[in-house]
Design an enzyme around this catalytic site. Structure first.
Site, PDB file in Angstrom:
ATOM      1  N   TYR A   1      -3.027  -1.509   2.281  1.00 29.37           N
ATOM      2  CA  TYR A   1      -1.830  -1.064   1.578  1.00 29.37           C
ATOM      3  C   TYR A   1      -1.891   0.445   1.354  1.00 29.37           C
ATOM      4  O   TYR A   1      -2.963   1.061   1.348  1.00 29.37           O
ATOM      5  CB  TYR A   1      -1.657  -1.776   0.232  1.00 29.37           C
ATOM      6  CG  TYR A   1      -2.743  -1.470  -0.784  1.00 29.37           C
ATOM      7  CD1 TYR A   1      -2.616  -0.400  -1.666  1.00 29.37           C
ATOM      8  CD2 TYR A   1      -3.891  -2.244  -0.861  1.00 29.37           C
ATOM      9  CE1 TYR A   1      -3.602  -0.113  -2.594  1.00 29.37           C
ATOM     10  CE2 TYR A   1      -4.880  -1.967  -1.779  1.00 29.37           C
ATOM     11  CZ  TYR A   1      -4.732  -0.899  -2.651  1.00 29.37           C
ATOM     12  OH  TYR A   1      -5.721  -0.616  -3.569  1.00 29.37           O
ATOM     13  N   CYS A   2      -0.709   1.041   1.157  1.00 27.48           N
ATOM     14  CA  CYS A   2      -0.599   2.432   0.705  1.00 27.48           C
ATOM     15  C   CYS A   2       0.169   2.391  -0.618  1.00 27.48           C
ATOM     16  O   CYS A   2       0.106   1.389  -1.329  1.00 27.48           O
ATOM     17  CB  CYS A   2       0.073   3.317   1.757  1.00 27.48           C
ATOM     18  SG  CYS A   2       1.759   2.843   2.195  1.00 27.48           S
ATOM     19  N   PHE A   3       0.887   3.448  -0.952  1.00 26.10           N
ATOM     20  CA  PHE A   3       1.521   3.463  -2.276  1.00 26.10           C
ATOM     21  C   PHE A   3       2.697   2.493  -2.365  1.00 26.10           C
ATOM     22  O   PHE A   3       2.798   1.702  -3.297  1.00 26.10           O
ATOM     23  CB  PHE A   3       1.989   4.878  -2.646  1.00 26.10           C
ATOM     24  CG  PHE A   3       2.546   4.959  -4.035  1.00 26.10           C
ATOM     25  CD1 PHE A   3       1.728   4.750  -5.136  1.00 26.10           C
ATOM     26  CD2 PHE A   3       3.893   5.222  -4.254  1.00 26.10           C
ATOM     27  CE1 PHE A   3       2.237   4.797  -6.425  1.00 26.10           C
ATOM     28  CE2 PHE A   3       4.412   5.276  -5.540  1.00 26.10           C
ATOM     29  CZ  PHE A   3       3.579   5.067  -6.623  1.00 26.10           C
TER      30      PHE A   3
ATOM     31  N   TYR B   1       0.784  -0.483  -3.363  1.00 23.05           N
ATOM     32  CA  TYR B   1       0.164  -0.362  -4.679  1.00 23.05           C
ATOM     33  C   TYR B   1       1.193  -0.464  -5.799  1.00 23.05           C
ATOM     34  O   TYR B   1       0.955  -1.120  -6.820  1.00 23.05           O
ATOM     35  CB  TYR B   1      -0.585   0.979  -4.792  1.00 23.05           C
ATOM     36  CG  TYR B   1      -1.100   1.239  -6.188  1.00 23.05           C
ATOM     37  CD1 TYR B   1      -2.309   0.709  -6.614  1.00 23.05           C
ATOM     38  CD2 TYR B   1      -0.357   1.988  -7.105  1.00 23.05           C
ATOM     39  CE1 TYR B   1      -2.763   0.916  -7.906  1.00 23.05           C
ATOM     40  CE2 TYR B   1      -0.800   2.199  -8.389  1.00 23.05           C
ATOM     41  CZ  TYR B   1      -2.006   1.665  -8.787  1.00 23.05           C
ATOM     42  OH  TYR B   1      -2.450   1.860 -10.079  1.00 23.05           O
TER      43      TYR B   1
END
Length: 366
Positions: A94-96, A123
């Site tokens: 995952y990223c933001f 996130y």
């Protein structure tokens, strides 16, 4: 290929490995227990790309990112991701927000023959989910609160019970002015995330009640949610009563002997005692105003003498003097005041061994 997921509950209930490809500065501000940070772009690259995005738009920022992360840099990051995926084939990345960075990482890994699913929403969505779940758990779970004066070894009882959440463990702090531990504390966000996950797991187990240690609003610098502060004050209580001498012994173990071992792990034998001494003296100075000038001076002198003897021959017996006074004259009155503000009924009261037996018996029959 496994599908991307929105099942945040499954991720946290089952401790699914998570690969966080945000920049290190983002990870340091807030992360999830057990997540591994292997960034697509580092802090400096993120800064440059952000400026480019604002000035020239998305495509220019993408082009700059591809230029910055190329050649040997790209190969090194790819290798790190591949190594992680080999060790955690059931994981997700995952990223933001689950957008460009995680999709880029996913595409690059697919080029290398690795089908890596990502967390939809990233996130931000998982953090929002945990905050919602945290408040739901606090509102709906039945709690029981373990009370007792400083030195009753409440935390030792807590960690032995399957239906307990160790708030001080999550905060990496022993919960008093003298409670700092080597390695520091998690960020407030990390503490909240870990607390939410712990309560979600308690709810899934369907225990008759969740056992918590009685805490004030702060554990070190970690702040308990206001809703949990209120609930702690009103929930049923289980009270440990121990003699002052017994509490002096536990405090000696928890504030002197135990931390010294932790400092040895971080700094080695030679520097450990110096670190312990500085921490204890600093803690004493932090409560100077509440102790009063004369009493602070007396206790500080006793502490300095105890540390000097310990440095010579390892003997810790002199520490009992300042601990005895601190418990009787400082912590006990604070405890009496705090208990006067508690409203929950008393379910059981006894020695630490009796309380443990009471809890174990109930656990065996529930």
């Amino acid at each position: 290929m496994r599908d991307n997921t929105r099942d945040y509950l499954d991720l946290f209930l089952n401790d699914i490995p998570l690969l966080d490809v945000r920049a290190p500065v983002e990870f340091s501000k807030g992360a999830f227990p057990g997540a591994t940070n292997l960034a697509l772009i580092n802090d400096d690259e993120r800064h440059q790309i952000g400026i480019c995005y604002k000035q020239q738009g998305q495509q220019a920022a993408i082009d700059l990112g591809n230029k910055l992360v190329s050649g040997a840099e790209r190969d090194a990051r790819m290798q790190a991701w591949q190594d992680w995926w080999q060790a955690n084939p059931e994981g997700y990345l995952y990223c933001f927000r689950g957008g460009l960075r995680s999709q880029t990482t996913q595409a690059w890994l697919q080029e290398a023959g690795i089908d890596a699913p990502l967390v939809t929403g990233g996130y931000k969505a998982m953090r929002t989910f945990l905050l919602e779940q945290l408040e739901q758990c606090i509102a709906t779970l039945p709690f029981e609160i373990l009370c007792g004066r400083t030195g009753c070894a409440k935390t030792r009882v807590i960690v032995a019970q399957p239906n307990a959440v160790d708030l001080e463990g999550l905060a990496h702090h022993r919960g008093s002015a003298f409670g700092r531990r080597p390695g520091g504390q998690p960020s407030q966000i990390d503490f909240e995330n870990a607390l939410a996950i712990a309560l979600i797991k308690m709810r899934a187990q369907q225990y008759p009640a969740v056992l918590l240690e009685d805490e004030s609003k702060l554990i070190g610098r970690c702040h308990l949610p206001f809703s949990l502060q209120d609930k702690i004050k009103s929930q049923p209580r289980i009270i440990i009563n121990e003699s002052l001498e017994s509490r002096v012994q536990v405090t000696l173990e928890d504030y002197v002997a135990g931390p010294l071992q932790e400092y040895r792990q971080h700094f080695g034998d030679q520097e450990a005692l110096q670190q312990l001494g500085e921490a204890l003296l600093s803690a004493m100075d932090r409560i100077k105003r509440r102790l009063g000038g004369l009493r602070h001076q007396q206790l500080r002198q006793q502490l300095e003498e105890a540390l000097a003897v310990q440095a010579i021959n390892g003997d810790t017996e002199l520490h009992r003097e300042w601990i005895h006074t601190l418990l009787a004259d400082y912590y006990d009155p604070m405890y009496d005041y705090m208990m006067s503000k508690r409203e929950g009924e008393v379910l059981f009261e006894g020695s630490r061994d009796e309380v443990s037996a009471f809890l174990n018996e109930r656990a065996a029959t529930s």
